[in-house]
Design an enzyme around this catalytic site. Sequence first.
Site, PDB file in Angstrom:
ATOM      1  N   SER A  13      26.150  17.108  76.684  1.00 14.03           N
ATOM      2  CA  SER A  13      26.193  16.933  75.238  1.00 14.03           C
ATOM      3  C   SER A  13      26.286  15.434  74.897  1.00 14.03           C
ATOM      4  CB  SER A  13      27.361  17.736  74.662  1.00 14.03           C
ATOM      5  OG  SER A  13      27.248  17.892  73.261  1.00 14.03           O
TER       6      SER A  13
ATOM      7  N   ASP B 278      19.639  26.202  72.718  1.00 15.95           N
ATOM      8  CA  ASP B 278      20.860  25.415  72.513  1.00 15.95           C
ATOM      9  C   ASP B 278      21.052  25.174  71.014  1.00 15.95           C
ATOM     10  OD1 ASP B 278      22.805  23.371  72.311  1.00 15.95           O
ATOM     11  OD2 ASP B 278      22.237  22.540  74.254  1.00 15.95           O
TER      12      ASP B 278
ATOM     13  N   HIS C 107      25.024  26.272  74.972  1.00 15.94           N
ATOM     14  CA  HIS C 107      25.043  24.810  74.979  1.00 15.94           C
ATOM     15  C   HIS C 107      25.608  24.333  76.307  1.00 15.94           C
ATOM     16  CE1 HIS C 107      25.468  20.721  73.665  1.00 15.94           C
ATOM     17  NE2 HIS C 107      26.784  20.742  73.672  1.00 15.94           N
TER      18      HIS C 107
END
Length: 508
Positions: A221, A448, A475
């Site tokens: 991320s 995602d 995710h």
Amino acid sequence: MSRRTAGVTVAVTALVLAGCAQPRTEPDLSSVHDQDVAFESCDGYAVTSADATAFAADPTFECARVTVPLDYDDPDGRTVQIALLKAPARGERIGSLLLNPGGPGGPGMSMAAAGATTLADSRVTEHFDLIGFDPRGVGASTPAIDCFTDAENDAGEAYTTVLTGSRTLTEDDSRRLVERCAERSGGDDVLSAVGTRDAARDMDILREVLGDEKLSYLGQSYGTRLGAVYAEMFPQNVRAMVLDGAIDPAQSTADRRVDQFTGFQRSFDEMAASCAASPDCPLGPDPSRAVERFQDIVRPLVENPIVTESGRRLDFDAAYGAVVAGLYDSTVWPVIIRGIAEVTAGQGDTLLKILDVFGGRDEDGTHPNFSEALYAVNCMDEDRNTPEEEVELKRRIQEIAPFTDAGLGPEGARDPCEFWPAEPTLGIPYAQDVEGVPDTLTISITGDPSTPYEGGVNLADTLGGTLLPVDGEQHTVAISGANACVNDIVADYLVELATPEAGTRCTL
């Protein structure tokens, strides 16, 4: 003197002055690079009881602190202590694997502790010391960003954005927010020194003091932004990078927010469609009306929050926030649906529990500083908006993600970074035209909701690296160890520097 002669004179004078100017002297960081890392027991490093339990779970875990300058242009000034947790390699050691869980604001120490379990049988933990570090301003590193008390967090008063939900910010609110963060965190100079470029410089110090000639790194991320910036600043020091759930390095902050909430709305719609097959679905049997039904259920919480038996409140923003948190992983969708159904019965415990798990709240009510650090790092990284631009951005988000809309319109939105004591230092786009970086591995999941798939495509292309597409609805995936296809590819890459053949993809 003619205009032309005056212009020539000015130009010549400028050249003379430039020739006489002294070159900028780089600060001496030799003492920072040469320090020894004293690993020890992890007692006293945890900032939550959950971390204390995790850090004590394996007797081989060791912790340490590394000193870096608060301001790299003033290496003899204030310092920062970066907290580390090491899970030693189980076999023949290749080196250290630095980890970042994202956020920004996520603590890396607990990521390393978790990864030692989820990757217990992997060649990654066989050959690498997992090094989880809490970035500057985060978790056990000091000074840590601190804006709110635990009581304010529990009362729903600890918010740092009003782009979604029911709350607003005035000019005075925005100014006071920054002032209290500075006061509780150690001053304006602390708030001014938590950007990604500072964190990337910290990573290079960690690489060297840990004894690694080149950096091996796994970031997910926001951690993909940190990795990309490191690759831009120190391309010659990169060995390998796994970038999982990528942020597009060329996308403006506003466009990224819109794309992100487009992804969340898509995931909400997918969840509603899967729920519709159940006769007791609280969102109803028609997925096309699920948003309307959701609004009917949660908008009354704006004026009439649910108060649980423990005295905690579930208002619109908490309910909506819990749904967003659960949308990160499709396996949590049934829990979200149960929580929404409870709201129709005047109960809020399940949605509050989702928030607690996502935000890391302890059972005793202690909150980590995840959201506060996220706010601070973003203030030093991302584009700033005028009040008019922030209102327009909220209007766009409500349009493309109506499940976020409390029914009060976009007015009252304001950039919470408006009065931050320093300008952003990241620069968007970043990591452009980087040369000399070895092959990187970017993992991007097709469904995602937080970092849309195309962001991974663009990051891999920007760095000239390899893209691994993964079909699924969640995710990030690499550190979980939950997918054999991803596990094998990541291990091959990190251990042997072997990337998958073109056209390879995995399925969750």
